[in-house]
Design a protein around this motif. Sequence first.
Motif, mmCIF file in Angstrom:
data_model
loop_
_atom_site.group_PDB
_atom_site.id
_atom_site.type_symbol
_atom_site.label_atom_id
_atom_site.label_comp_id
_atom_site.label_asym_id
_atom_site.label_seq_id
_atom_site.Cartn_x
_atom_site.Cartn_y
_atom_site.Cartn_z
ATOM 1 N N GLU A 86 0.832 -1.203 0.000
ATOM 2 C CA GLU A 86 0.000 0.000 0.000
ATOM 3 C C GLU A 86 0.872 1.261 0.000
ATOM 4 O O GLU A 86 0.552 2.250 -0.650
ATOM 5 C CB GLU A 86 -0.950 0.009 1.201
ATOM 6 C CG GLU A 86 -2.022 -1.049 1.153
ATOM 7 C CD GLU A 86 -1.617 -2.376 1.778
ATOM 8 O OE1 GLU A 86 -0.395 -2.629 1.953
ATOM 9 O OE2 GLU A 86 -2.511 -3.169 2.087
ATOM 10 N N PHE A 87 1.979 1.221 0.741
ATOM 11 C CA PHE A 87 2.914 2.342 0.768
ATOM 12 C C PHE A 87 3.496 2.579 -0.619
ATOM 13 O O PHE A 87 3.537 3.717 -1.095
ATOM 14 C CB PHE A 87 4.036 2.070 1.772
ATOM 15 C CG PHE A 87 5.158 3.063 1.717
ATOM 16 C CD1 PHE A 87 4.958 4.391 2.065
ATOM 17 C CD2 PHE A 87 6.428 2.672 1.315
ATOM 18 C CE1 PHE A 87 6.006 5.318 2.007
ATOM 19 C CE2 PHE A 87 7.470 3.583 1.266
ATOM 20 C CZ PHE A 87 7.258 4.909 1.614
ATOM 21 N N SER A 121 1.452 14.868 15.110
ATOM 22 C CA SER A 121 1.685 14.506 16.512
ATOM 23 C C SER A 121 1.709 12.988 16.712
ATOM 24 O O SER A 121 2.011 12.517 17.802
ATOM 25 C CB SER A 121 0.610 15.132 17.413
ATOM 26 O OG SER A 121 -0.661 14.565 17.140
ATOM 27 N N LEU A 122 1.418 12.219 15.664
ATOM 28 C CA LEU A 122 1.409 10.761 15.772
ATOM 29 C C LEU A 122 2.815 10.220 15.955
ATOM 30 O O LEU A 122 3.768 10.724 15.364
ATOM 31 C CB LEU A 122 0.803 10.138 14.511
ATOM 32 C CG LEU A 122 -0.653 10.461 14.223
ATOM 33 C CD1 LEU A 122 -1.050 9.890 12.869
ATOM 34 C CD2 LEU A 122 -1.551 9.912 15.311
ATOM 35 N N GLU A 123 2.930 9.186 16.764
ATOM 36 C CA GLU A 123 4.223 8.526 16.953
ATOM 37 C C GLU A 123 4.318 7.227 16.175
ATOM 38 O O GLU A 123 5.401 6.728 15.918
ATOM 39 C CB GLU A 123 4.461 8.272 18.440
ATOM 40 C CG GLU A 123 4.650 9.561 19.219
ATOM 41 C CD GLU A 123 5.018 9.312 20.663
ATOM 42 O OE1 GLU A 123 5.532 8.224 20.973
ATOM 43 O OE2 GLU A 123 4.799 10.218 21.464
ATOM 44 N N GLU A 124 3.171 6.660 15.807
ATOM 45 C CA GLU A 124 3.130 5.448 14.993
ATOM 46 C C GLU A 124 2.256 5.736 13.784
ATOM 47 O O GLU A 124 1.295 6.491 13.863
ATOM 48 C CB GLU A 124 2.558 4.278 15.795
ATOM 49 C CG GLU A 124 3.455 3.867 16.936
ATOM 50 C CD GLU A 124 2.955 2.628 17.648
ATOM 51 O OE1 GLU A 124 2.179 1.866 17.054
ATOM 52 O OE2 GLU A 124 3.344 2.427 18.799
ATOM 53 N N TYR A 125 2.621 5.135 12.649
ATOM 54 C CA TYR A 125 1.937 5.422 11.412
ATOM 55 C C TYR A 125 1.326 4.155 10.824
ATOM 56 O O TYR A 125 1.861 3.066 10.969
ATOM 57 C CB TYR A 125 2.895 5.987 10.356
ATOM 58 C CG TYR A 125 3.896 6.972 10.885
ATOM 59 C CD1 TYR A 125 3.489 8.169 11.463
ATOM 60 C CD2 TYR A 125 5.267 6.712 10.837
ATOM 61 C CE1 TYR A 125 4.401 9.085 11.939
ATOM 62 C CE2 TYR A 125 6.185 7.633 11.316
ATOM 63 C CZ TYR A 125 5.755 8.805 11.859
ATOM 64 O OH TYR A 125 6.655 9.710 12.340
ATOM 65 N N ASP A 126 0.208 4.348 10.136
ATOM 66 C CA ASP A 126 -0.302 3.313 9.238
ATOM 67 C C ASP A 126 -0.733 4.033 7.954
ATOM 68 O O ASP A 126 -0.647 5.261 7.871
ATOM 69 C CB ASP A 126 -1.416 2.478 9.875
ATOM 70 C CG ASP A 126 -2.688 3.240 10.148
ATOM 71 O OD1 ASP A 126 -2.878 4.348 9.608
ATOM 72 O OD2 ASP A 126 -3.513 2.732 10.912
ATOM 73 N N ILE A 127 -1.167 3.292 6.995
ATOM 74 C CA ILE A 127 -1.446 3.862 5.685
ATOM 75 C C ILE A 127 -2.546 4.924 5.750
ATOM 76 O O ILE A 127 -2.541 5.890 4.989
ATOM 77 C CB ILE A 127 -1.769 2.750 4.652
ATOM 78 C CG1 ILE A 127 -1.540 3.228 3.228
ATOM 79 C CG2 ILE A 127 -3.150 2.193 4.846
ATOM 80 C CD1 ILE A 127 -0.110 3.425 2.851
ATOM 81 N N THR A 128 -3.466 4.787 6.707
ATOM 82 C CA THR A 128 -4.552 5.776 6.838
ATOM 83 C C THR A 128 -4.071 7.072 7.474
ATOM 84 O O THR A 128 -4.807 8.063 7.478
ATOM 85 C CB THR A 128 -5.725 5.202 7.662
ATOM 86 O OG1 THR A 128 -5.291 4.922 8.989
ATOM 87 C CG2 THR A 128 -6.287 3.946 7.019
ATOM 88 N N SER A 129 -2.852 7.107 7.985
ATOM 89 C CA SER A 129 -2.279 8.312 8.593
ATOM 90 C C SER A 129 -1.676 9.245 7.563
ATOM 91 O O SER A 129 -1.220 10.328 7.897
ATOM 92 C CB SER A 129 -1.153 7.932 9.569
ATOM 93 O OG SER A 129 -1.560 6.988 10.490
#
Length: 75
Positions: free
Chosen positions: A42-43, A63-71
């Motif tokens: 997806e990336f 401000s997020l520390e963890e990412y996923d594709i929806t971020s």
Amino acid sequence: MTGEEIYNRLSIRDHSGSEKDQYAQFLRTLYRSLTLSGQRNEFFELLKQADEQGKKIDLKDHSLEEYDITSLVLV
């Protein structure tokens, strides 16, 4: 050009602190995080879309520390 080829081109760092270097570091961070969460394909697809549209990938919320594709968002 595939998303992986685009990643390989854009993720090369020169450690200058330039905008290009910072984006390369950001892409490397995203790649590691998204690969670990099973979102590698997806990336690469999002990276391909960004390249085709002349855009970059960015975070919706810095401000997020963890990412996923929806971020992620194209800017």
